[in-house]
Design a protein around this motif. Structure first.
Motif, PDB file in Angstrom:
ATOM      1  N   ILE A 170      40.353  37.016  37.806  1.00  0.00           N
ATOM      2  CA  ILE A 170      40.744  38.138  38.649  1.00  0.00           C
ATOM      3  C   ILE A 170      39.612  38.463  39.607  1.00  0.00           C
ATOM      4  CG2 ILE A 170      41.481  40.549  38.677  1.00  0.00           C
ATOM      5  CD1 ILE A 170      42.392  40.034  35.698  1.00  0.00           C
ATOM      6  N   ALA A 182      46.442  40.816  41.157  1.00  0.00           N
ATOM      7  CA  ALA A 182      47.042  39.703  40.415  1.00  0.00           C
ATOM      8  C   ALA A 182      46.020  38.607  40.185  1.00  0.00           C
ATOM      9  CB  ALA A 182      48.232  39.147  41.201  1.00  0.00           C
ATOM     10  N   PRO A 183      46.114  37.913  39.046  1.00  0.00           N
ATOM     11  CA  PRO A 183      45.190  36.800  38.795  1.00  0.00           C
ATOM     12  C   PRO A 183      45.344  35.706  39.844  1.00  0.00           C
ATOM     13  CG  PRO A 183      46.358  37.425  36.789  1.00  0.00           C
ATOM     14  CD  PRO A 183      47.026  38.145  37.917  1.00  0.00           C
ATOM     15  N   ASP A 226      43.936  46.070  38.207  1.00  0.00           N
ATOM     16  CA  ASP A 226      43.439  44.798  38.729  1.00  0.00           C
ATOM     17  C   ASP A 226      44.438  44.169  39.690  1.00  0.00           C
ATOM     18  OD1 ASP A 226      41.039  44.718  37.312  1.00  0.00           O
ATOM     19  OD2 ASP A 226      42.032  43.914  35.530  1.00  0.00           O
ATOM     20  N   ASP A 240      41.508  27.937  32.596  1.00  0.00           N
ATOM     21  CA  ASP A 240      42.853  28.025  32.005  1.00  0.00           C
ATOM     22  C   ASP A 240      43.111  29.386  31.371  1.00  0.00           C
ATOM     23  OD1 ASP A 240      45.382  27.057  31.441  1.00  0.00           O
ATOM     24  OD2 ASP A 240      44.810  26.315  29.457  1.00  0.00           O
ATOM     25  N   ARG A 241      42.650  30.442  32.012  1.00  0.00           N
ATOM     26  CA  ARG A 241      42.999  31.810  31.629  1.00  0.00           C
ATOM     27  C   ARG A 241      42.826  32.685  32.875  1.00  0.00           C
ATOM     28  NH1 ARG A 241      37.978  30.693  29.196  1.00  0.00           N
ATOM     29  NH2 ARG A 241      36.320  32.244  29.499  1.00  0.00           N
ATOM     30  N   SER A 242      43.137  33.931  32.752  1.00  0.00           N
ATOM     31  CA  SER A 242      43.170  34.796  33.931  1.00  0.00           C
ATOM     32  C   SER A 242      41.807  34.890  34.598  1.00  0.00           C
ATOM     33  CB  SER A 242      43.636  36.203  33.544  1.00  0.00           C
ATOM     34  OG  SER A 242      44.986  36.188  33.159  1.00  0.00           O
ATOM     35  N   ALA A 256      40.125  29.371  38.198  1.00  0.00           N
ATOM     36  CA  ALA A 256      41.315  29.577  37.366  1.00  0.00           C
ATOM     37  C   ALA A 256      41.833  28.257  36.809  1.00  0.00           C
ATOM     38  CB  ALA A 256      42.407  30.278  38.176  1.00  0.00           C
ATOM     39  N   PRO A 293      39.831  37.410  29.752  1.00  0.00           N
ATOM     40  CA  PRO A 293      39.935  37.345  31.210  1.00  0.00           C
ATOM     41  C   PRO A 293      38.564  37.325  31.866  1.00  0.00           C
ATOM     42  CG  PRO A 293      40.504  39.530  30.406  1.00  0.00           C
ATOM     43  CD  PRO A 293      40.402  38.648  29.201  1.00  0.00           C
ATOM     44  N   SER A 316      40.745  30.235  42.840  1.00  0.00           N
ATOM     45  CA  SER A 316      41.771  29.285  42.402  1.00  0.00           C
ATOM     46  C   SER A 316      41.157  28.113  41.650  1.00  0.00           C
ATOM     47  CB  SER A 316      42.554  28.777  43.618  1.00  0.00           C
ATOM     48  OG  SER A 316      43.315  29.817  44.189  1.00  0.00           O
TER      49      SER A 316
END
Length: 459
Positions: A407, A437-438, A435, A403-405, A399, A381, A396
């Motif tokens: 945060i 949300a992603p 944490d 292609d993974r979290s 992300a 992450p 955004s």
């Protein structure tokens, strides 16, 4: 008389601003924060940080704080690339602004002696961004003043000295692209030894070790209790990293944002670092090397938005992506993964709205962050600290790219939170809140936009 709540005071000096934060000792919550612009004096003898103005502001801030809380501990964190040279009475030379190009005058001679990247894991940076180059230049440009030096202190420990009268060092500042540290071996570099500077380095401590109480006259001026103690301090980006090291399984990445964007690949490999693209190893609070990259993306964001950043509308975001309105790297020469390239816009920026410029700058920052993560070999992450953690568009976009979290921690105080943990050491550090949300990956035509940007950027 009502007993005042206990607090930790954190002095956090960044390149752009200085902050004095009060952290509640019981809950860990931020009680208050005050800031001031970090002024650079033009000279003589060269551009330098105005330490006396910061000092007066700090004492006044502590005195004001002491009316409401019982300041039990003071922790200091500062930006890297600042080094101080002192005799028994104080500074023998002003604290150089690392963006001043003066040290470039000795660049060729310095490169011949600085050591191999494999030893120091520090890139060759312009101006005074390598503390070793600063010292090399100061010693040759001001030999009489430099010759009086009895101590060389990293910037956090300069403030610790002013508070306590004691001179100490700790690993994170020496390990921040200084050229003064052999990260793999955990010792000072060959350069520092050959130049005789190690004889001027004081004893080392861990960042959370107690240096001593505040000097009596300082305690009186700042209305601090005599028992108020000061810990050794820490480099600011490492302060951002510390809470995660203490609470997360490896691997993960932390991106600390501000004037600089520092990417830490905790649990990553040192083998993939490219010094020509901002690759380096920092040294964490436990004196362990951490593969990283650095770029001046916060400064670039200010340049790209002309200082008029504005939250974009959905229509502005859509237009920038659809028409491939791009800022192509880089806009700060010599820094980061694109420091060897000359930045340009694909469209006239003066024809764009402030929201459109902010959109292009946010996407630019995300694309640079993605490149930085790949160059550092980051996995797991991605945690974002600092101003960019408050940008939904940046989060955004990143992300979608990794292609993974991803945060964002917009309510986290980043460097301040990490520095406050020094008050009780790693064994007793408070665990942070869960944490958020992603981020939801940016959709629409962004993948095509990103592919076109990478092609134009030469990736």
């Amino acid at each position: 008389m009502t007993e005042k709540p206990a607090a930790i005071a954190v002095l956090d000096i960044g390149k752009s601003n200085a902050k004095l934060a009060l952290i509640d000792r019981e809950s860990g919550a931020m009680r208050s924060i005050r800031t001031m612009k970090n002024v650079v004096r033009a000279g003589p003898p060269y551009p330098h940080f105005d330490v006396e103005t910061i000092w007066a502001w700090l004492i006044a801030g502590l005195a004001e704080a002491s009316a409401a809380v019982d300041v039990e501990v003071i922790a200091v964190t500062t930006h890297g690339a600042a080094i101080t040279v002192l005799d028994e009475d104080g500074l023998v030379l002003p604290v150089l602004d690392y963006e001043y190009p003066g040290p470039d005058s000795v660049a060729d001679a310095y490169r011949a002696v600085r050591g191999d990247f494999a030893e120091i894991l520090s890139p060759d940076l312009p101006g005074g961004l390598n503390a070793g180059r600063q010292l090399f230049w100061l010693a040759r440009s001001f030999p009489e003043d430099f010759g009086r030096a009895t101590t060389i202190l990293p910037y956090p420990q300069y403030w610790v000295w002013r508070l306590t009268g004691r001179r100490v060092a700790e690993p994170t500042s020496f390990g921040a692209h200084s050229d003064l540290w052999n990260a793999g071996a955990g010792i000072y570099s060959g350069l520092a030894i050959r130049e005789g500077w190690t004889e001027l380095f004081p004893p080392q401590m861990a960042p959370w070790d107690e240096v001593g109480p505040v000097l009596a006259d300082i305690a009186e001026a700042a209305r601090l209790p005599a028992r108020c103690r000061v810990v050794a301090g820490i480099h600011d980006s490492n302060a951002s990293l510390l809470p995660h090291i203490l609470s997360r399984p490896l691997p993960f990445a932390v991106i600390s944002t501000g004037t600089w964007m520092i990417t830490f690949a905790a649990g990553g490999s040192l083998d993939r670092l490219d010094q020509t693209r901002g690759g380096l190893a920092y040294v964490d609070a436990f004196a362990r090397p951490v593969p990283s990259t650095m770029s001046m993306t916060g400064r670039e964001f200010e340049i790209l938005t002309a200082g008029r950043a504005k939250a974009p509308t959905s229509d502005e975001i859509a237009r920038v992506i659809a028409e491939e309105i791009m800022a192509l790297p880089g806009f700060v020469p010599g820094a980061g993964p694109y420091g060897q390239r000359q930045g340009r816009w694909t469209h006239d920026p003066e024809s764009l709205t402030d929201g459109e410029r902010t959109t292009a700058a946010s996407l630019y920052a995300a694309l640079v962050a993605d490149t930085s993560l790949r160059l550092a070999g980051a996995e797991g992450p991605v945690l974002i600290e600092g101003p960019l953690a408050k940008s939904p568009l940046f989060l955004s976009a990143l992300a979608a790219l990794v292609d993974r979290s991803v945060i964002g921690r917009p309510d986290a105080t980043g460097t301040t939170e990490g520095a406050a943990l020094l008050a009780d050491g790693p064994e007793h550090a408070r665990r942070g809140a869960a944490d958020p949300a992603p981020a939801v990956p940016l959709g629409g035509g962004f993948p095509a936009y990103a592919a076109a940007w990478r092609t134009a950027a030469g990736d």
